[in-house]
Design an enzyme around this catalytic site. Sequence first.
Site, PDB file in Angstrom:
ATOM      1  N   ASN A  41       0.840  -1.190   0.000  1.00 40.08           N
ATOM      2  CA  ASN A  41       0.000   0.000   0.000  1.00 40.08           C
ATOM      3  C   ASN A  41       0.881   1.248   0.000  1.00 40.08           C
ATOM      4  O   ASN A  41       1.927   1.287   0.656  1.00 40.08           O
ATOM      5  CB  ASN A  41      -0.987  -0.008   1.172  1.00 40.08           C
ATOM      6  N   GLU A  43       0.338   5.241   0.594  1.00 38.68           N
ATOM      7  CA  GLU A  43      -0.589   6.293   1.002  1.00 38.68           C
ATOM      8  C   GLU A  43      -0.097   7.654   0.536  1.00 38.68           C
ATOM      9  O   GLU A  43       1.038   7.803   0.077  1.00 38.68           O
ATOM     10  CB  GLU A  43      -0.753   6.261   2.533  1.00 38.68           C
ATOM     11  N   CYS A  52      -4.082   0.804  -2.781  1.00 39.68           N
ATOM     12  CA  CYS A  52      -3.931  -0.457  -2.045  1.00 39.68           C
ATOM     13  C   CYS A  52      -2.829  -1.323  -2.654  1.00 39.68           C
ATOM     14  O   CYS A  52      -2.529  -1.222  -3.853  1.00 39.68           O
ATOM     15  CB  CYS A  52      -5.224  -1.254  -2.087  1.00 39.68           C
ATOM     16  N   GLU A  54      -2.886  -4.452  -3.473  1.00 35.29           N
ATOM     17  CA  GLU A  54      -3.333  -5.325  -4.557  1.00 35.29           C
ATOM     18  C   GLU A  54      -3.292  -4.599  -5.900  1.00 35.29           C
ATOM     19  O   GLU A  54      -2.858  -5.150  -6.911  1.00 35.29           O
ATOM     20  CB  GLU A  54      -4.768  -5.817  -4.318  1.00 35.29           C
ATOM     21  N   CYS A  83     -10.469  -4.676  -0.558  1.00 34.91           N
ATOM     22  CA  CYS A  83     -11.598  -3.747  -0.602  1.00 34.91           C
ATOM     23  C   CYS A  83     -12.348  -3.912  -1.923  1.00 34.91           C
ATOM     24  O   CYS A  83     -11.881  -4.561  -2.859  1.00 34.91           O
ATOM     25  CB  CYS A  83     -11.109  -2.307  -0.412  1.00 34.91           C
ATOM     26  N   CYS A  86     -10.508  -2.816  -5.136  1.00 33.61           N
ATOM     27  CA  CYS A  86      -9.502  -3.788  -5.595  1.00 33.61           C
ATOM     28  C   CYS A  86     -10.177  -4.990  -6.257  1.00 33.61           C
ATOM     29  O   CYS A  86      -9.687  -5.508  -7.254  1.00 33.61           O
ATOM     30  CB  CYS A  86      -8.621  -4.242  -4.430  1.00 33.61           C
TER      31      CYS A  86
HETATM   32 ZN    ZN Z   1      -8.142  -2.154  -1.985  1.00 31.09          ZN
END
Ligand code: ZN
Length: 128
Positions: A41, A43, A52, A54, A83, A86
Site C-alpha cells: 500500500n 498512502e 492499495c 493489490e 476492498c 480492488c
Molecule cells: Zn483495496
Amino acid sequence: MDNGLREKAKEASTKAYSPYSKAKVGSAVETSDGKIFLGCNVENASYGGTVCAERVAIWKAVSEGHKKIKKVYVYTHDGWPPCGMCLQVMAEFADDVLEVTFGDHTGKETTKKLKELLTHAFTPEHME
Ligand code: ZN
C-alpha cells in the site's frame, strides 16, 4: 501450493508507505503465464491518492504486459480481505478461475474465488 505467494506478500508488506493509517499491506499477484508481481500500500497526504497493495501489484503486472491474473495473495497483520475497489480491478484482469487468498500474521488464511467475493462484477464484457 501457493508458489511462495504468502511469503512474498508478507515481504512486500514491509515496504508499505503508510504514515497515516500505519497499516502494512502486501500483495503478491500470479499471472496466468506464471509471473509474480508484488505490491504494497502507498498512502498519500491527499488521501484520495492512496493506492492499495493489490492494485499496485496488478498495475505493475499490466504495465509489464501481463494482463491475466490467476492468483492474488493479500497479507496483513489481521488478515484483511481486499476492498471493493480492488475486487473490481481484479475483475478487469481476472482469468476464469482467479483465486484470492488473504492471510494474517498467525498463518490463518482464507481462499475464495473472485466470483464469490464479487458476485455480479461489472466486467469488460459489459462494455462490448
Ligand atoms: Zn483495496
